[in-house]
Design an enzyme around this catalytic site. Sequence first.
Site, PDB file in Angstrom:
ATOM      1  CG  HIS A   1     -27.007   3.288  42.382  1.00 32.86           C
ATOM      2  ND1 HIS A   1     -27.421   3.631  43.650  1.00 32.86           N
ATOM      3  CD2 HIS A   1     -25.727   2.885  42.495  1.00 32.86           C
ATOM      4  CE1 HIS A   1     -26.424   3.460  44.493  1.00 32.86           C
ATOM      5  NE2 HIS A   1     -25.383   3.007  43.824  1.00 32.86           N
ATOM      6  CG  ASP A  38     -24.170   4.584  27.246  1.00 31.72           C
ATOM      7  OD1 ASP A  38     -23.534   3.848  28.014  1.00 31.72           O
ATOM      8  OD2 ASP A  38     -23.695   5.619  26.755  1.00 31.72           O
ATOM      9  CE1 TYR A  97     -19.110  12.680  36.359  1.00 29.02           C
ATOM     10  CE2 TYR A  97     -20.595  11.202  35.185  1.00 29.02           C
ATOM     11  CZ  TYR A  97     -19.327  11.710  35.396  1.00 29.02           C
ATOM     12  OH  TYR A  97     -18.270  11.257  34.648  1.00 29.02           O
TER      13      TYR A  97
HETATM   14  P1  ITT Z   1     -24.136  -0.194  32.620  1.00 33.38           P
HETATM   15  O1  ITT Z   1     -23.663  -1.561  33.025  1.00 33.38           O
HETATM   16  O2  ITT Z   1     -25.641  -0.089  32.557  1.00 33.38           O
HETATM   17  O3  ITT Z   1     -23.463   0.338  31.371  1.00 33.38           O
HETATM   18  P2  ITT Z   1     -22.669   1.985  33.935  1.00 33.38           P
HETATM   19  O4  ITT Z   1     -22.593   2.420  35.367  1.00 33.38           O
HETATM   20  O5  ITT Z   1     -21.397   1.598  33.248  1.00 33.38           O
HETATM   21  O6  ITT Z   1     -23.730   0.787  33.851  1.00 33.38           O
HETATM   22  P3  ITT Z   1     -23.216   4.126  31.945  1.00 33.38           P
HETATM   23  O7  ITT Z   1     -22.047   3.743  31.125  1.00 33.38           O
HETATM   24  O8  ITT Z   1     -24.533   4.336  31.262  1.00 33.38           O
HETATM   25  O9  ITT Z   1     -23.449   3.098  33.143  1.00 33.38           O
HETATM   26  O10 ITT Z   1     -23.004   5.459  32.765  1.00 33.38           O
HETATM   27  C1  ITT Z   1     -21.850   6.215  32.737  1.00 33.38           C
HETATM   28  C2  ITT Z   1     -21.601   6.857  34.070  1.00 33.38           C
HETATM   29  O11 ITT Z   1     -22.393   8.030  34.161  1.00 33.38           O
HETATM   30  C3  ITT Z   1     -21.975   6.023  35.285  1.00 33.38           C
HETATM   31  O12 ITT Z   1     -20.920   5.189  35.681  1.00 33.38           O
HETATM   32  C4  ITT Z   1     -22.255   7.097  36.334  1.00 33.38           C
HETATM   33  O13 ITT Z   1     -21.065   7.504  36.927  1.00 33.38           O
HETATM   34  C5  ITT Z   1     -22.832   8.210  35.483  1.00 33.38           C
HETATM   35  N1  ITT Z   1     -24.297   8.223  35.501  1.00 33.38           N
HETATM   36  C6  ITT Z   1     -25.150   7.525  34.702  1.00 33.38           C
HETATM   37  N2  ITT Z   1     -26.431   7.776  35.041  1.00 33.38           N
HETATM   38  C7  ITT Z   1     -26.385   8.662  36.060  1.00 33.38           C
HETATM   39  C8  ITT Z   1     -27.357   9.290  36.857  1.00 33.38           C
HETATM   40  O14 ITT Z   1     -28.663   9.072  36.693  1.00 33.38           O
HETATM   41  N3  ITT Z   1     -26.952  10.102  37.827  1.00 33.38           N
HETATM   42  C9  ITT Z   1     -25.638  10.343  38.030  1.00 33.38           C
HETATM   43  N4  ITT Z   1     -24.647   9.790  37.345  1.00 33.38           N
HETATM   44  C10 ITT Z   1     -25.021   8.938  36.360  1.00 33.38           C
END
Ligand code: ITT
Length: 183
Positions: free
Chosen positions: A10, A64, A139
């Site tokens: 996403h 992040d 979220y």
């Molecule tokens: P990476 O491999 O890029 O780290 P990730 O999904 O683990 O991917 P993050 O640690 O940056 O990504 O994100 C933490 C969580 O926050 C992610 O798993 C989502 O549940 C939520 N999140 C991040 N960006 C978001 C967005 O734009 N809208 C809604 N939820 C989001």
Amino acid sequence: MIEFISSNRHKFVEIKTRMDECNLGITWVRMKYEEIQADTTEEISLDSAKKLSSFRGKPFFLEDTGLYITSLNGFPGPYSSYVSKKLGNQLVLKLLDDERSAVFLTVLTYWDGRSFFQFSGKLEGEISLVERGKNGFGYDPIFIPKGKDLTLAEMTVEEKNEISHRSRALNKFIEFLRTNGMP
Ligand code: ITT
């Protein structure tokens, strides 16, 4: 072509949509990397980029993102990934009362082959009473941006990109690339 490292499809789709609009090429390196547990999203993003730079040959960027809920003193913040997986939106909703304001923060870190550069973007809003919408991820179904009636999950990628934390960080990065050149 510049590499974007993430396990999250996403995120890639949102970023590619914006980069395409700016005629900038991007390659998705689909990879799950270990993240440290730290107090700030900046530290986590920088630490991940530093570790990856030790074995990646070409310039790349990653990001992040954290959701900071005011009434929970900023929780889940740097723990957003863990909380999303372990609790999910339904349980997060149960933790909240009348005070529902929250902020998304994205910190993008770019490694140009020598140095690290960080770009951040914020989106203020509030947590909805119930989950709404099928688009997006994480979220998105419970986050209503300030001044809007829809949750992020009720918006298209383009609509989310007009206002989102991620696109605000990305726009600063794109400006940086325009000034300093693509790698
Ligand atoms: P990476 O491999 O890029 O780290 P990730 O999904 O683990 O991917 P993050 O640690 O940056 O990504 O994100 C933490 C969580 O926050 C992610 O798993 C989502 O549940 C939520 N999140 C991040 N960006 C978001 C967005 O734009 N809208 C809604 N939820 C989001």
